[in-house]
Scaffold this motif. Structure first.
Motif, PDB file in Angstrom:
ATOM      1  N   ASN A  70       3.821  11.412   7.453  1.00 12.91           N
ATOM      2  CA  ASN A  70       5.234  11.990   6.977  1.00 12.91           C
ATOM      3  C   ASN A  70       6.254  11.111   6.131  1.00 12.91           C
ATOM      4  O   ASN A  70       6.948  10.109   6.984  1.00 12.91           O
ATOM      5  N   TYR A  71       6.176  10.955   4.940  1.00 18.70           N
ATOM      6  CA  TYR A  71       6.854  10.329   4.115  1.00 18.70           C
ATOM      7  C   TYR A  71       6.607  10.687   2.722  1.00 18.70           C
ATOM      8  O   TYR A  71       5.960  11.588   2.341  1.00 18.70           O
ATOM      9  N   ILE A  72       7.185   9.875   1.748  1.00 19.31           N
ATOM     10  CA  ILE A  72       7.230  10.484   0.361  1.00 19.31           C
ATOM     11  C   ILE A  72       6.007  10.624  -0.539  1.00 19.31           C
ATOM     12  O   ILE A  72       6.006  11.583  -1.181  1.00 19.31           O
ATOM     13  N   TRP A 105       3.535  -6.130  -8.944  1.00 14.25           N
ATOM     14  CA  TRP A 105       2.303  -5.630  -9.029  1.00 14.25           C
ATOM     15  C   TRP A 105       1.707  -4.581  -8.033  1.00 14.25           C
ATOM     16  O   TRP A 105       1.231  -5.379  -7.047  1.00 14.25           O
ATOM     17  N   TYR A 106       1.581  -3.384  -8.279  1.00 16.13           N
ATOM     18  CA  TYR A 106       1.472  -2.414  -7.263  1.00 16.13           C
ATOM     19  C   TYR A 106      -0.139  -1.696  -7.245  1.00 16.13           C
ATOM     20  O   TYR A 106      -0.125  -0.919  -8.395  1.00 16.13           O
ATOM     21  N   PRO A 107      -0.724  -2.173  -6.553  1.00 17.88           N
ATOM     22  CA  PRO A 107      -2.299  -1.386  -6.920  1.00 17.88           C
ATOM     23  C   PRO A 107      -2.790  -0.146  -6.454  1.00 17.88           C
ATOM     24  O   PRO A 107      -3.838   0.311  -6.506  1.00 17.88           O
ATOM     25  N   THR A 108      -1.823   0.615  -5.727  1.00 19.08           N
ATOM     26  CA  THR A 108      -2.223   1.613  -4.893  1.00 19.08           C
ATOM     27  C   THR A 108      -1.815   2.916  -5.660  1.00 19.08           C
ATOM     28  O   THR A 108      -1.053   3.216  -6.360  1.00 19.08           O
ATOM     29  N   LEU A 109      -2.901   3.945  -5.346  1.00 16.79           N
ATOM     30  CA  LEU A 109      -2.564   5.324  -6.029  1.00 16.79           C
ATOM     31  C   LEU A 109      -1.228   5.789  -5.107  1.00 16.79           C
ATOM     32  O   LEU A 109      -0.782   5.216  -4.228  1.00 16.79           O
ATOM     33  N   TYR A 110      -0.384   6.396  -5.997  1.00 12.81           N
ATOM     34  CA  TYR A 110       0.839   6.805  -5.446  1.00 12.81           C
ATOM     35  C   TYR A 110       1.220   8.131  -6.264  1.00 12.81           C
ATOM     36  O   TYR A 110       0.520   8.690  -7.082  1.00 12.81           O
ATOM     37  N   TYR A 151       0.861  -1.259  -0.021  1.00 13.69           N
ATOM     38  CA  TYR A 151      -0.032  -0.165   0.152  1.00 13.69           C
ATOM     39  C   TYR A 151       0.865   1.463  -0.176  1.00 13.69           C
ATOM     40  O   TYR A 151       0.940   1.967  -0.905  1.00 13.69           O
ATOM     41  N   THR A 152       1.590   1.444   0.892  1.00 18.10           N
ATOM     42  CA  THR A 152       2.571   2.722   0.982  1.00 18.10           C
ATOM     43  C   THR A 152       3.768   2.714  -0.080  1.00 18.10           C
ATOM     44  O   THR A 152       4.402   1.697  -0.190  1.00 18.10           O
ATOM     45  N   SER A 153       3.887   3.875  -0.307  1.00 18.68           N
ATOM     46  CA  SER A 153       5.156   4.073  -1.325  1.00 18.68           C
ATOM     47  C   SER A 153       6.423   3.681  -0.549  1.00 18.68           C
ATOM     48  O   SER A 153       7.481   3.117  -1.008  1.00 18.68           O
ATOM     49  N   ALA A 154       6.402   3.774   0.855  1.00 16.86           N
ATOM     50  CA  ALA A 154       7.752   3.538   1.785  1.00 16.86           C
ATOM     51  C   ALA A 154       7.988   2.040   1.532  1.00 16.86           C
ATOM     52  O   ALA A 154       9.020   1.627   1.258  1.00 16.86           O
TER      53      ALA A 154
END
Ligand code: ACM
Length: 415
Positions: free
Chosen positions: A182-184, A136-141, A116-119
């Protein structure tokens, strides 16, 4: 899940009948090295079931497993079963990296669905790039990534903000408060938001970041009271979303005059906080559970039959589901001995299917997905009312905030 007919004929019926017939000349040189062996294709499922983002990632795990089960129940991929290997990285980027190594090197999965997280995506990226595997990354980023080893099926900033920011500006006003974890991801989304806002003549009254897992928002809420922004633009994630909304409501603030506009608040967080806490606030996303389409009706019904009548679907569980069908379409085109991460990536380029949100397409140049941005307002029953939908699927432009950089089939290019 409806498959676009042109691709379906190419990817499913023709190749499927050929390979599923047990064609005798299919020869795998070294069985110990083959990704598809003994009628099985192993994939990793790497979503947190515990920790601060477990609240949302647990539902991504469920949507992924549902799609795998549906595909297996319908005969698998060219007769081969998908075997999911599930790991719980516990919302911790270092554990994500450790589990990713295990899935890629130890289990020899041909792809991994996760994060989920970009981190956490950034933490596993070196594993997939070094080992030439596929994530395979399904999350808004936040965009700003151009990897040959990631398939991106969630929204990037232009797909969530290009229509949302002007709409909010017009409706509520120019003074915005940006609040994020607080992250990217929140920082890059806010960078994009500030560019759009500046173009409209807007003003950022405060930009603030709270630690992941933060649950005490009283000082933030005091600042909302003092600053009186027209819009609170939120990229807070995980269980902090629940705390923020509940404390906003308990403080007696009013969404009619100071709405929260979020890129991260879905039906899932709303179910956890209660509809009353979210009512009147806005979210931009390519999918809402109430979207009316035969594909969405089938998805919601299947999800609830499998996981519980009270469960909700949302804009990250939906791509978690449809990206497994993209994987299927890609693998279907390959002979068993050709099933490798590199070949799957090449085969998925340009794949189209009708997802619950509408027709989607994997952009061959960027490996990101054409999606259908929508704006919704939350109601007290915990569902969103869709106020607006983009008139066409929107191209993903992962480097739109950085116009001198373009993601191409050959990687990142400076222009
Ligand atoms: C996110 O970290 N991409 C929500």
């Amino acid at each position: 899940m409806a498959i676009k007919r042109r691709t379906f004929l190419k990817g499913s019926i023709a190749a499927g009948a050929f390979y599923a017939s047990g064609f005798p000349h299919v020869w795998i040189k070294d069985h110990s090295q083959a990704y598809a062996a003994d009628g099985e294709i192993k994939v990793g499922v790497l979503f947190s079931l515990t920790g601060t983002t477990g609240i949302i990632e647990e539902s991504l795990n469920k949507a992924t497993l549902l799609a795998i089960e549906e595909i297996n129940d319908a005969g698998g991929i060219n007769g081969m079963k998908i075997v999911p290997i599930v790991e719980d990285p516990a919302s911790d980027p270092a554990t994500f990296a450790e589990k990713a190594r295990k899935l890629v090197l130890g289990d020899r999965c041909v792809s991994v669905f996760g994060s989920y997280t970009s981190a956490s995506r950034k933490a596993v990226l070196p594993v997939f790039e070094k080992r030439k595997n596929l994530y395979w990354y399904p999350t808004l980023y936040e965009g700003r990534e151009c990897s040959k080893n990631v398939i991106y099926t969630g929204a990037v900033p232009n797909q969530q903000q290009d229509e949302f920011v002007p709409w909010l500006f017009e409706k509520f006003g120019k003074r915005w408060y940006l609040i994020g974890s607080n992250y990217i991801y929140p920082k890059e989304e806010n960078n994009y938001c500030k560019k759009l806002l500046a173009g409209l003549g807007g003003e950022v009254v405060n930009e603030e970041y709270v630690p992941l897992g933060h649950s005490e928002f009283s000082s933030v809420i005091n600042k909302f009271r003092n600053e009186k922004p027209d819009v609170i633009f939120s990229t807070v994630v995980g269980d902090s979303v629940v705390a923020l909304h509940r404390q906003y409501r308990a403080a007696g603030l009013d969404p009619e005059t100071m709405p929260m506009a979020s890129l991260t608040t879905s039906e899932n967080e709303v179910a956890a906080m209660g509809g009353d806490a979210a009512a009147g606030h806005f979210t931009s996303a390519p999918y809402f559970m109430v979207w009316e389409s035969p594909e969405n009706e089938a998805f919601v019904r299947a999800y609830r039959d499998r996981w519980g009548k009270d469960k909700v679907t949302h804009f990250v569980s939906e791509p978690s589901y449809f990206q497994v069908y993209m994987f299927k379409q890609a693998v279907e085109k390959l002979a068993p001995s050709d099933i490798t991460p590199d070949n799957i990536r090449e085969a998925v380029k340009g794949v189209e299917l009708t997802a619950p949100q509408g027709p989607v397409r994997l952009d061959p140049a960027t490996l990101h997905t054409y999606l259908w941005p929508k704006i919704g307002v939350c109601k007290s029953d915990g569902q969103f009312e869709i106020l607006q939908q983009s008139s066409e699927w929107l191209e993903p432009v992962p480097y739109k905030a950085y116009p001198n950089q373009v993601c191409t089939e050959n990687g990142l290019s400076e222009v």
